[in-house]
Design an enzyme around this catalytic site. Sequence first.
Site, PDB file in Angstrom:
ATOM      1  N   LYS B 118       0.825  -1.224   0.000  1.00 45.72           N
ATOM      2  CA  LYS B 118       0.000   0.000   0.000  1.00 45.72           C
ATOM      3  C   LYS B 118       0.848   1.258   0.000  1.00 45.72           C
ATOM      4  CE  LYS B 118      -4.262  -1.769   1.745  1.00 45.72           C
ATOM      5  NZ  LYS B 118      -5.439  -1.592   2.562  1.00 45.72           N
ATOM      6  N   ASN B 119       2.116   1.099  -0.219  1.00 52.55           N
ATOM      7  CA  ASN B 119       3.056   2.212  -0.170  1.00 52.55           C
ATOM      8  C   ASN B 119       3.236   2.790  -1.573  1.00 52.55           C
ATOM      9  OD1 ASN B 119       5.722   3.266  -0.684  1.00 52.55           O
ATOM     10  ND2 ASN B 119       6.396   2.467   1.280  1.00 52.55           N
TER      11      ASN B 119
END
Lengths: 266, 334
Positions: B118-119
């Site tokens: 999710k980065n």
Amino acid sequence: SIIIIMGTPVKDVQLPDNPAIKSLLLDKHASYVEAFEKNKDDYDYCMTEFLRISGIYWGLTAMDLMGQLHRMNKDEVLEFVQSCRHPSGGFSPAPNHDPHLLYTLSAVQILVLYDKLEILDVDSVVKFVTELQRPDGSFTGDKWGEVDTRFSFCAVATLALLNRLDAVNIDIIVKFILSCMNFDGGFGVTPGSESHAGQIYCCVGALAITGRLYEVKADQLGWWLCERQLPSGGLNGRPEKLPDVCYSWWVLASLSIIGRIHWIDK
Amino acid sequence: LLYLIVMSEEEYNSEEYIYYSARPEWKDVQPLPQDDGPNPVVRIAYTEKFKDVYGYMRAVLRSGEKSQRVLDLTTDAIDCNPANYTVWHYRRQVLQAINADLNEEMIFIADVILSEPKNYQVWYHRQKLVEWTEDPAKELSLTAEVLEEDGKNYHSWQHRQWIVQRYGLWDGELDFTDEMIKKDLRNNSAWNQRYFIVSNTTGFTDDVIERELQYVIPLVRKAPNNESTWNYLHGVLKDKRLSEQPLVRTLCDYLYNQHVPSSHLLSTMVEIYEEEAEKGNNESLQSALELCHKLATKVDPIRQQYWEYTSRRLTIAYGAESKGSSEDKTNPDP
């Protein structure tokens, strides 16, 4: 967690029947924000250096909304903002980081908040912003080139706050933003990417700032946005996702801009 | 000063980690501390590794050194804080300056992506590497692997769209969306991808529209409360009149007769009635208003304001004396 409404599983959270906290603890929030900036050894403080100036903007705005801005150290903040200025005209999140549109907007917002725009070399900021525009009207965040509708918003917001929207061709900026409008009336990061409340805020905000809000399909988008509200009352960012309080901001702000905030059940 | 020794499990167990300040090969570098604040009363030791790594990272950002040892330093910095944009950005400059093996870097970033999907930074890094190598060979399988764990990962779908479009890898993509939809027909991202592919390949020709209706309608029946399938249906018919689609009318009749309490069903029926009201059919107008009332009071009361607005809008636009554009005449405020 799964809640069943009329026989269909609904992605939502379950709120406790008897919540311990029944009102907004403004004093505690103000103390938290005040302390955060002072505690430079705190783990979270260290971890967020790469977005420090935005963190400061969020903290100051929260304090201002609570009527507690005077508790923040204005001189220290202004000094810090100056230390983030880059020869290119942009601002970095902290000293020794590279400049970026996100942090340039935050810097300008902080100066507006403190009514200190005069310390800026406005032309150089405008130059930094306009040089990040691509021929198709999109913006990259920095010279290295990531395109995202967030940066369209950052660019027009920065220029608007400096009263320099004249520096760009609005039509082509709007053309790109509209190319990111999806079949459901929402907007994504780039053309074709999924509608997402955060990106919608950026696109709708940018269209509002540039006086082109009429391009939005307000009823359709308003409906998509109010569909974000789940039985728990919370809001999600796209269909079939869990609610998160950040979406309360993105969704409500977007609805407010298009005049349909009352479509959310208060 | 009071020292609290709080060690993360990893640090307690790992005896290999040596602070940069203790490494002879880094003796020539003076670490730069973070901006000073007032003297802390309590210093938490588990940030010591972080401060050590970042002290050297800051020094290197200031000096501009680009070397293998700096590449390794950025690996540690990323490990401490994978969201740090500046470090990733500098790592890319180092990779180019030392002419690093990009295949190895692809393997490295794939690992980081799988542990931090999710980065933003990790995906952008991957994108840059693909641009430099112009090698999209592994991208579809990487994104598929991430989507296996989290079918709605926005970055993964975004990266996939970018790859498919840049390298023309349209073949098989419709099948992929079908697989994802079969796994979870409520996956809005998969439906969005389907729309994206059709728009960018055949377009929504009449034949394609027919095919897509045959595809989505059974899935609407299967999960009539699911927003994504209805949205897709409406998207496919964006330039058409719903009231002229026999498949849609059949679908609505069927579900309505089953008393399916779906706000999306009723909303679609309101749209169909509106199209008929536009042509002067007053009965349809009344039916639409009845459904709005049902929605506002029973089926979708959380959106009462929206349904009441829709009623007003329809009444003003198609009521006895009125003609013309409804959106212009109506104030959406209560």
